[in-house]
Structure formats: C-alpha cells, structure tokens
Write an enzyme that holds these catalytic residues in place. Structure first.
Site, PDB file in Angstrom:
ATOM      1  N   ASN A  11      -7.281  -9.264   9.659  1.00 23.21           N
ATOM      2  CA  ASN A  11      -7.635  -8.966   8.275  1.00 23.21           C
ATOM      3  C   ASN A  11      -8.915  -9.724   7.915  1.00 23.21           C
ATOM      4  O   ASN A  11      -8.954 -10.947   8.028  1.00 23.21           O
ATOM      5  CB  ASN A  11      -6.478  -9.377   7.357  1.00 23.21           C
ATOM      6  CG  ASN A  11      -6.717  -9.002   5.911  1.00 23.21           C
ATOM      7  OD1 ASN A  11      -7.793  -9.233   5.370  1.00 23.21           O
ATOM      8  ND2 ASN A  11      -5.712  -8.454   5.260  1.00 23.21           N
ATOM      9  N   HIS A  14     -11.115 -12.149   3.646  1.00 18.45           N
ATOM     10  CA  HIS A  14     -11.630 -13.406   3.112  1.00 18.45           C
ATOM     11  C   HIS A  14     -13.015 -13.771   3.630  1.00 18.45           C
ATOM     12  O   HIS A  14     -13.601 -14.758   3.155  1.00 18.45           O
ATOM     13  CB  HIS A  14     -10.596 -14.507   3.298  1.00 18.45           C
ATOM     14  CG  HIS A  14      -9.364 -14.197   2.491  1.00 18.45           C
ATOM     15  ND1 HIS A  14      -9.402 -14.105   1.108  1.00 18.45           N
ATOM     16  CD2 HIS A  14      -8.098 -13.877   2.856  1.00 18.45           C
ATOM     17  CE1 HIS A  14      -8.197 -13.778   0.663  1.00 18.45           C
ATOM     18  NE2 HIS A  14      -7.396 -13.636   1.701  1.00 18.45           N
ATOM     19  N   HIS A  47      -7.940  -4.971   2.622  1.00 24.02           N
ATOM     20  CA  HIS A  47      -7.226  -4.650   1.385  1.00 24.02           C
ATOM     21  C   HIS A  47      -8.249  -4.421   0.273  1.00 24.02           C
ATOM     22  O   HIS A  47      -8.903  -5.360  -0.166  1.00 24.02           O
ATOM     23  CB  HIS A  47      -6.283  -5.803   1.041  1.00 24.02           C
ATOM     24  CG  HIS A  47      -5.462  -5.573  -0.192  1.00 24.02           C
ATOM     25  ND1 HIS A  47      -4.557  -6.517  -0.659  1.00 24.02           N
ATOM     26  CD2 HIS A  47      -5.393  -4.540  -1.072  1.00 24.02           C
ATOM     27  CE1 HIS A  47      -3.973  -6.056  -1.752  1.00 24.02           C
ATOM     28  NE2 HIS A  47      -4.480  -4.864  -2.034  1.00 24.02           N
ATOM     29  N   ARG A  49      -8.543  -4.162  -3.202  1.00 22.05           N
ATOM     30  CA  ARG A  49      -7.763  -4.420  -4.408  1.00 22.05           C
ATOM     31  C   ARG A  49      -8.371  -3.694  -5.601  1.00 22.05           C
ATOM     32  O   ARG A  49      -9.571  -3.400  -5.631  1.00 22.05           O
ATOM     33  CB  ARG A  49      -7.691  -5.924  -4.685  1.00 22.05           C
ATOM     34  CG  ARG A  49      -6.924  -6.703  -3.632  1.00 22.05           C
ATOM     35  CD  ARG A  49      -6.803  -8.159  -4.011  1.00 22.05           C
ATOM     36  NE  ARG A  49      -5.940  -8.322  -5.167  1.00 22.05           N
ATOM     37  CZ  ARG A  49      -4.714  -8.881  -5.118  1.00 22.05           C
ATOM     38  NH1 ARG A  49      -4.230  -9.324  -3.969  1.00 22.05           N
ATOM     39  NH2 ARG A  49      -3.995  -8.996  -6.219  1.00 22.05           N
ATOM     40  N   ARG A  53     -11.793  -7.942  -5.822  1.00 18.58           N
ATOM     41  CA  ARG A  53     -12.107  -9.373  -5.785  1.00 18.58           C
ATOM     42  C   ARG A  53     -12.666  -9.810  -4.436  1.00 18.58           C
ATOM     43  O   ARG A  53     -13.300 -10.851  -4.342  1.00 18.58           O
ATOM     44  CB  ARG A  53     -10.873 -10.207  -6.117  1.00 18.58           C
ATOM     45  CG  ARG A  53      -9.791 -10.168  -5.073  1.00 18.58           C
ATOM     46  CD  ARG A  53      -8.642 -11.110  -5.413  1.00 18.58           C
ATOM     47  NE  ARG A  53      -7.967 -10.730  -6.655  1.00 18.58           N
ATOM     48  CZ  ARG A  53      -6.819 -11.277  -7.052  1.00 18.58           C
ATOM     49  NH1 ARG A  53      -6.259 -12.225  -6.323  1.00 18.58           N
ATOM     50  NH2 ARG A  53      -6.237 -10.889  -8.159  1.00 18.58           N
ATOM     51  N   GLU A  74      -5.171  -1.424   3.471  1.00 18.86           N
ATOM     52  CA  GLU A  74      -4.147  -1.893   2.543  1.00 18.86           C
ATOM     53  C   GLU A  74      -4.539  -1.520   1.122  1.00 18.86           C
ATOM     54  O   GLU A  74      -5.695  -1.687   0.730  1.00 18.86           O
ATOM     55  CB  GLU A  74      -3.973  -3.414   2.645  1.00 18.86           C
ATOM     56  CG  GLU A  74      -3.297  -3.869   3.914  1.00 18.86           C
ATOM     57  CD  GLU A  74      -2.955  -5.350   3.887  1.00 18.86           C
ATOM     58  OE1 GLU A  74      -2.179  -5.768   4.751  1.00 18.86           O
ATOM     59  OE2 GLU A  74      -3.474  -6.081   3.007  1.00 18.86           O
ATOM     60  N   THR A 105      -1.102 -11.432  -2.040  1.00 17.82           N
ATOM     61  CA  THR A 105       0.119 -10.638  -2.142  1.00 17.82           C
ATOM     62  C   THR A 105       1.324 -11.563  -2.035  1.00 17.82           C
ATOM     63  O   THR A 105       1.509 -12.247  -1.039  1.00 17.82           O
ATOM     64  CB  THR A 105       0.154  -9.576  -1.030  1.00 17.82           C
ATOM     65  OG1 THR A 105      -1.052  -8.810  -1.081  1.00 17.82           O
ATOM     66  CG2 THR A 105       1.344  -8.645  -1.213  1.00 17.82           C
ATOM     67  N   GLU A 155       5.917  -3.070   7.431  1.00 17.87           N
ATOM     68  CA  GLU A 155       5.365  -4.382   7.767  1.00 17.87           C
ATOM     69  C   GLU A 155       6.188  -5.432   7.038  1.00 17.87           C
ATOM     70  O   GLU A 155       6.240  -5.437   5.802  1.00 17.87           O
ATOM     71  CB  GLU A 155       3.891  -4.495   7.391  1.00 17.87           C
ATOM     72  CG  GLU A 155       3.313  -5.857   7.757  1.00 17.87           C
ATOM     73  CD  GLU A 155       1.798  -5.928   7.660  1.00 17.87           C
ATOM     74  OE1 GLU A 155       1.273  -7.063   7.564  1.00 17.87           O
ATOM     75  OE2 GLU A 155       1.142  -4.869   7.681  1.00 17.87           O
ATOM     76  N   HIS A 198       1.519 -12.017   7.130  1.00 16.41           N
ATOM     77  CA  HIS A 198       1.271 -12.800   5.926  1.00 16.41           C
ATOM     78  C   HIS A 198       1.553 -14.261   6.216  1.00 16.41           C
ATOM     79  O   HIS A 198       2.682 -14.670   6.433  1.00 16.41           O
ATOM     80  CB  HIS A 198       2.082 -12.356   4.710  1.00 16.41           C
ATOM     81  CG  HIS A 198       1.482 -12.848   3.412  1.00 16.41           C
ATOM     82  ND1 HIS A 198       0.445 -12.195   2.773  1.00 16.41           N
ATOM     83  CD2 HIS A 198       1.728 -13.942   2.670  1.00 16.41           C
ATOM     84  CE1 HIS A 198       0.107 -12.855   1.684  1.00 16.41           C
ATOM     85  NE2 HIS A 198       0.857 -13.924   1.599  1.00 16.41           N
TER      86      HIS A 198
END
Length: 251
Positions: A11, A14, A47, A49, A53, A74, A105, A155, A198
């Site tokens: 992922n 970030h 993801h 969002r 963000r 996502e 999340t 998941e 996660h």
C-alpha cells in the site's frame, strides 16, 4: 507463483501523505509503486479516500497507466467511488469503511447491517470484471454476509492483533490471532479467497502469513515508515522474505 506462495500487496498511500504535507509532486507514489513492484510486490494497493487526504485521482490515473502488477483499489461504498472504479476497471476493488474524523481505517465494514445495499452496490463492479473484496473483522456473521452479497474475496482486519502486540497485551493478542486463524479457515470453507492486512510489521507478520488459507497480505504504513531508514526496496524484500519463511519457503 506456486499455489502455496503468499502474495504481497504494498500500500503506497503514505508516500502520498508525505508529499501532501508539503505540496508539490515529491515523493511520487507511482515511483514508489514501481520500486515496490521491482522489489517483489505482487500487487499495489491504494485507497482513494473521499477527502483525498493522501492518494488523489491523478495518482490512480498514474498507477493504472504505469503498473504491470494488479492494482487493488480501496474505496468507500459511495456513488462517486463506484463511478471512478467503473471508469478505471482495476483488477480488484476493496470496499472499506471510511469516516472523515479517523486517522486510518479503524475497523471492518459492517456488512450484515447493510447487506441489501452492498449487494446492489458491488454488482456493477463485478460485471465490469473487478474482483470485489470486503474489508471486515474476523467475525462469522460478517463473513457470511460478505459471502451472501457476492463478494469473491474478504480481507481480514489485523489491526487489533497488531495493536495488542504493540501494547504488550499478549493474552488479548493471542485470542485475536486465534480468531483470525479460525475465520480464515471458515471463510475459505465457504469458497471465499482470504486476504489480511492492517498494521502488520516484521514482528507480527509471520503468524498471519502462516495461515494456509490466506492468499494475500496488504501492508503499507509500516513499509513506508521502514523505507525512511533502510530504503523501500530493502524494506519490501525483507517483508517478502519473512512471508516466504512463514510459508516454509517459496514452494
């Protein structure tokens, strides 16, 4: 890839968080995705969002164009996100819960309470050729609901397990790990493909990676953080090594 080998989805959200802290175009999440792919990632997760963000629409455009491994997109179960997914038709779409006030999340999707709406929501995505995954807690009721609405993949949320480990709450950690183990087996028995993710780190990944029913782990924040100290390529390669070791090698 052999039947026993576990897939790693990296992922890259970030990387975008760091970029957006200052504005501009650096560091580039697409470049990070390509590096992760070269280091052994089997897929890339991003993801988008509702508040944008971290990942932006332009990032999704860039990832769809640049990647040769599958993109796991996502998203929240909103009309806007459904339209974006149907336009891009990524390999996989993972439906996740989303609240504006959360940092990340916080839990699994409540499928059982919204079964009818979600069944209708994912139908066009499946018809477009996307593999639909539902991000849920290790809970029998949620797994059964995900199966009924036509999801192909679940998941399992590993965040509670990882949090208990970090806090030194070992009895709670072990109970959560047992629930993840049991629900992985149960979901597999229903014909669902099982993924997990996660909060996973080098310390916590191997017990989950050892579950034979789990086919893919999606890991992001820890790897991007570790990349600050050792570089993204070595960080991903070490995670890949630990996952393979937990599965008894690559065979």
């Amino acid at each position: 890839m052999t039947q026993n080998q576990l897939r790693l989805g990296v992922n890259i959200d970030h990387v975008a968080t760091v970029r957006n802290a200052r504005g501009g175009a650096y560091p580039d999440p697409v470049r990070a995705a390509k590096l992760a792919e070269e280091a052994g990632a089997d897929g890339i997760t991003a993801h988008l969002r509702e508040d944008r963000r971290h990942i932006t629409d332009a990032d999704i455009d860039g990832l769809m164009e640049a990647l040769s491994v599958p993109l796991n997109f996502e998203m929240a179960a909103t009309e806007e996100m459904q339209k974006i997914a149907l336009r891009h038709k990524p390999h996989a779409v993972c439906i996740v819960p989303e609240k504006r006030e959360e940092r990340t999340t916080e839990g699994g999707l409540e499928v059982a309470r919204e079964e009818n709406r979600l069944a209708h929501y994912i139908a066009p995505l499946r018809e477009a050729g996307c593999r639909v995954s539902i991000f849920i807690a290790a809970d029998r009721k949620q797994i059964e609901a995900a199966h009924r609405i036509g999801a192909e993949v679940i998941e399992l949320h590993t965040g509670a397990y990882c949090d208990f480990h970090a806090e030194g709450k070992l009895a709670e950690r072990d109970r959560e790990l047992e629930a993840l183990r049991d629900m992985s087996a149960y979901a597999h028995s229903l014909g669902l493909e099982v993924h997990a993710g996660h909060g996973l780190t080098y310390e916590t990944v191997q017990p989950v990676a050892a579950f034979p029913e789990v086919r893919e782990l999606n890991i992001g924040h820890f790897l991007i953080g570790e990349a600050i100290f050792r570089g993204l390529t070595p960080a991903v390669r070490e995670m890949r090594r630990l996952m393979d070791e937990a599965r008894g090698g690559k065979g």
